[in-house]
Write a protein that holds these residues in place. Sequence first.
Motif, mmCIF file in Angstrom:
data_model
loop_
_atom_site.group_PDB
_atom_site.id
_atom_site.type_symbol
_atom_site.label_atom_id
_atom_site.label_comp_id
_atom_site.label_asym_id
_atom_site.label_seq_id
_atom_site.Cartn_x
_atom_site.Cartn_y
_atom_site.Cartn_z
ATOM 1 N N ALA A 274 66.836 62.991 81.382
ATOM 2 C CA ALA A 274 66.606 61.546 81.322
ATOM 3 C C ALA A 274 65.171 61.189 81.688
ATOM 4 C CB ALA A 274 67.583 60.816 82.244
ATOM 5 N N MET A 275 64.317 62.192 81.891
ATOM 6 C CA MET A 275 62.913 62.035 82.297
ATOM 7 C C MET A 275 62.785 61.514 83.724
ATOM 8 S SD MET A 275 61.552 63.320 79.637
ATOM 9 C CE MET A 275 59.877 63.271 80.246
ATOM 10 N N ARG A 276 63.841 61.672 84.505
ATOM 11 C CA ARG A 276 63.787 61.327 85.925
ATOM 12 C C ARG A 276 63.213 62.518 86.688
ATOM 13 N NH1 ARG A 276 68.565 59.993 86.286
ATOM 14 N NH2 ARG A 276 68.494 57.719 86.528
ATOM 15 N N VAL A 277 62.281 62.262 87.606
ATOM 16 C CA VAL A 277 61.687 63.335 88.398
ATOM 17 C C VAL A 277 62.791 63.993 89.220
ATOM 18 C CG1 VAL A 277 60.049 63.875 90.255
ATOM 19 C CG2 VAL A 277 59.416 62.247 88.453
ATOM 20 N N ARG A 278 62.843 65.295 89.150
ATOM 21 C CA ARG A 278 63.931 66.035 89.779
ATOM 22 C C ARG A 278 64.009 65.753 91.279
ATOM 23 N NH1 ARG A 278 63.071 71.872 86.664
ATOM 24 N NH2 ARG A 278 63.168 70.982 84.550
ATOM 25 N N GLY A 279 65.202 65.389 91.711
ATOM 26 C CA GLY A 279 65.434 65.122 93.119
ATOM 27 C C GLY A 279 65.095 63.714 93.556
ATOM 28 N N HIS A 280 64.723 62.838 92.615
ATOM 29 C CA HIS A 280 64.314 61.475 92.971
ATOM 30 C C HIS A 280 64.989 60.482 92.027
ATOM 31 C CE1 HIS A 280 61.222 62.717 95.889
ATOM 32 N NE2 HIS A 280 61.136 63.788 95.106
ATOM 33 N N GLU A 281 65.944 59.757 92.543
ATOM 34 C CA GLU A 281 66.790 58.890 91.733
ATOM 35 C C GLU A 281 66.039 57.737 91.101
ATOM 36 O OE1 GLU A 281 70.362 57.753 89.958
ATOM 37 O OE2 GLU A 281 69.877 59.587 91.080
ATOM 38 N N ASN A 282 64.979 57.258 91.750
ATOM 39 C CA ASN A 282 64.316 56.035 91.283
ATOM 40 C C ASN A 282 62.897 56.277 90.764
ATOM 41 O OD1 ASN A 282 63.247 56.659 93.784
ATOM 42 N ND2 ASN A 282 62.992 54.529 94.415
ATOM 43 N N ILE A 283 62.548 57.555 90.441
ATOM 44 C CA ILE A 283 61.205 57.867 89.937
ATOM 45 C C ILE A 283 61.337 58.626 88.620
ATOM 46 C CG2 ILE A 283 59.001 58.991 90.411
ATOM 47 C CD1 ILE A 283 59.577 58.787 93.377
ATOM 48 N N TRP A 284 60.610 58.152 87.606
ATOM 49 C CA TRP A 284 60.574 58.792 86.299
ATOM 50 C C TRP A 284 59.142 59.219 85.980
ATOM 51 C CZ3 TRP A 284 63.811 54.989 87.680
ATOM 52 C CH2 TRP A 284 65.163 55.066 87.273
ATOM 53 N N ALA A 285 58.998 60.128 85.044
ATOM 54 C CA ALA A 285 57.652 60.552 84.626
ATOM 55 C C ALA A 285 57.681 60.957 83.162
ATOM 56 C CB ALA A 285 57.149 61.712 85.479
ATOM 57 N N GLY A 286 56.569 60.719 82.466
ATOM 58 C CA GLY A 286 56.497 61.078 81.057
ATOM 59 C C GLY A 286 55.067 61.181 80.573
ATOM 60 N N GLY A 287 54.899 61.727 79.372
ATOM 61 C CA GLY A 287 53.583 61.871 78.775
ATOM 62 C C GLY A 287 52.921 63.180 79.162
ATOM 63 N N ASP A 288 51.608 63.180 79.152
ATOM 64 C CA ASP A 288 50.844 64.413 79.348
ATOM 65 C C ASP A 288 50.886 64.947 80.775
ATOM 66 O OD1 ASP A 288 50.191 64.049 76.732
ATOM 67 O OD2 ASP A 288 48.061 63.648 77.051
ATOM 68 N N CYS A 289 51.485 64.211 81.720
ATOM 69 C CA CYS A 289 51.547 64.680 83.108
ATOM 70 C C CYS A 289 52.821 65.461 83.401
ATOM 71 C CB CYS A 289 51.405 63.508 84.086
ATOM 72 S SG CYS A 289 52.768 62.318 84.040
ATOM 73 N N VAL A 290 53.693 65.674 82.413
ATOM 74 C CA VAL A 290 54.950 66.379 82.664
ATOM 75 C C VAL A 290 55.000 67.704 81.906
ATOM 76 C CG1 VAL A 290 56.145 64.178 82.966
ATOM 77 C CG2 VAL A 290 56.277 65.357 80.756
ATOM 78 N N GLU A 291 55.892 68.571 82.334
ATOM 79 C CA GLU A 291 56.238 69.766 81.582
ATOM 80 C C GLU A 291 57.572 69.524 80.889
ATOM 81 O OE1 GLU A 291 55.954 73.364 83.896
ATOM 82 O OE2 GLU A 291 54.036 72.738 84.780
ATOM 83 N N VAL A 292 57.742 70.112 79.713
ATOM 84 C CA VAL A 292 58.946 69.885 78.924
ATOM 85 C C VAL A 292 59.572 71.220 78.542
ATOM 86 C CG1 VAL A 292 58.192 67.658 78.001
ATOM 87 C CG2 VAL A 292 57.577 69.766 76.798
ATOM 88 N N LEU A 293 60.833 71.184 78.190
ATOM 89 C CA LEU A 293 61.542 72.392 77.798
ATOM 90 C C LEU A 293 61.165 72.800 76.384
ATOM 91 C CD1 LEU A 293 63.759 74.528 78.342
ATOM 92 C CD2 LEU A 293 65.397 72.898 77.345
ATOM 93 N N ASP A 294 60.761 74.063 76.223
ATOM 94 C CA ASP A 294 60.532 74.636 74.908
ATOM 95 C C ASP A 294 61.880 75.144 74.395
ATOM 96 O OD1 ASP A 294 60.071 76.660 72.872
ATOM 97 O OD2 ASP A 294 57.956 76.567 73.409
ATOM 98 N N LEU A 295 62.363 74.549 73.324
ATOM 99 C CA LEU A 295 63.692 74.871 72.828
ATOM 100 C C LEU A 295 63.774 76.269 72.221
ATOM 101 C CD1 LEU A 295 64.507 71.454 71.110
ATOM 102 C CD2 LEU A 295 65.346 72.289 73.318
ATOM 103 N N VAL A 296 62.631 76.864 71.885
ATOM 104 C CA VAL A 296 62.638 78.202 71.287
ATOM 105 C C VAL A 296 62.619 79.278 72.362
ATOM 106 C CG1 VAL A 296 61.568 79.721 69.589
ATOM 107 C CG2 VAL A 296 61.392 77.239 69.310
ATOM 108 N N SER A 297 61.731 79.137 73.335
ATOM 109 C CA SER A 297 61.603 80.158 74.381
ATOM 110 C C SER A 297 62.534 79.925 75.561
ATOM 111 C CB SER A 297 60.156 80.197 74.901
ATOM 112 O OG SER A 297 59.862 79.029 75.652
ATOM 113 N N GLY A 298 62.978 78.681 75.742
ATOM 114 C CA GLY A 298 63.817 78.355 76.886
ATOM 115 C C GLY A 298 63.048 78.138 78.173
ATOM 116 N N ARG A 299 61.732 78.085 78.100
ATOM 117 C CA ARG A 299 60.895 77.894 79.285
ATOM 118 C C ARG A 299 60.224 76.526 79.269
ATOM 119 N NH1 ARG A 299 57.688 83.620 80.425
ATOM 120 N NH2 ARG A 299 59.556 84.903 80.807
ATOM 121 N N GLU A 300 59.754 76.113 80.459
ATOM 122 C CA GLU A 300 59.006 74.865 80.562
ATOM 123 C C GLU A 300 57.579 75.079 80.062
ATOM 124 O OE1 GLU A 300 60.442 72.110 81.564
ATOM 125 O OE2 GLU A 300 62.295 72.949 82.356
#
Length: 457
Positions: A274-300
């Motif tokens: 949901a793009m919520r920062v892990r462990g923080h119910e009321n904080i989200w993050a998105g764009g170039d400051c985040v890491e995302v899941l690579d669906l091919v390799s399975g890694r961030e």
Amino acid sequence: MSERLVVIGGDAAGMSAASQARRLRSPGELEIVAFERGHFSSYSACGIPYWVGGDVASRGELIARSPEEHRARDIDLRTRTEVTEIDVPGQRVRSRDLEAGTEAWTGFDKLVIATGARPLRPPLPGIDAPGVHGVQTLDDGQALLDSLSGTPGRRAVVVGAGYIGVEMAEALLNRGYEVTVLTRGEQPMATLDPDMGRLVHRAMDGLGIRTVVSAPVTKILTGSDGRVRAVATDADEYPADVVVLGTGVVPETSLARAAGLPLGTYGGLLTDLAMRVRGHENIWAGGDCVEVLDLVSGRERHVPLGTHANKHGQVIGSNVGGGYSTFPGVVGTAVSKVCDLEIARTGLREKDAREVGLRFVTVTVESSSRAGYYPGAAPMTVKMLAEKRTGRLLGVQIVGREGAAKRVDIAAVALTAGMTVEGMTALDLGYAPPFSPVWDPVLVAARKAVAAVRAAE
């Protein structure tokens, strides 16, 4: 009772999140305050090379929505205001007005971190000299244009040969500069395998862009006036009236790090679906400051692209606004060009596949953009990676002329769907001589990959 959403960052992810949240919740339900340290909001950073090169006539054409337009939609966007601290337990941020120099705390019920990425600026002697430019923001683009207009010389050196480097090389060439590109890599475009990068190198040389590989920069040389005059490597010096840095970016997460928020291998914020920062119910993050899941390799991975940032913002805004949305991950699709050469990739390179322990086969085919007898048919090279035994598609790279780059979307869809190369050969793609040969180049590569997988069994 009204809640307050605070957004740090006024570009793609941040303002997409704010705008989507506003669509779902009224000002009486949700107050939105956004902070942006620059002068502009919601603009296309990807368009800066084309503005510098003259393909885009004015800066305003790159701005999707101005600060005034956001404010008219009941979003309190405060430009030239930099957030300097996030107090997570206290649910507040400290900001500094860059014009007045004053500071203030602003409380939040929900927080969106969209601080983007910062250019890698190697700590070299002379790196901060006048005439040396990065091109991350509209302010950077304007500064470069001002420098070009005030520089009588016509020699440009671009440091780095990734997407920004080759696009800026084209922009400077279009403006009549003699362009040299320096890269520490084996070939330009390290997002490609070296054999495909070699095709880019050859084409750039043919366009009149001097490309020097395996040439890490050691210092920027300046003249008696303090302005840049040359770029030095261990082997040579390259005269320069202007220098553009295209050395890549890293996530801008200094605020998040200081606040104790979770960061990944590449320094980007870690979020859930949901793009919520892990462990923080009321904080989200998105764009170039985040890491995302690579669906091919399975890694961030850290994949700084405007397409992802806008999607992140939509997901965040929906969730902040009371709806529900997720961002499942990426397959690493990107396209670029240098003059009439188109460059595309999706999925894994050979290096990536090896790093995650995959065994694979590769094939490379030469084809054309249209039926060979139809006027304007242009050559293209397609490289495809497939997993041994299963035949699962792992990656595709394409280099060619008109009609080459967007063909990578076929492979991007196939990767997202987890298709095998054999399954790809049955894809019902559109055909007519002005658009494709009877067998599309991507499908020709898939057929050859099927044969390679079978031979490897």
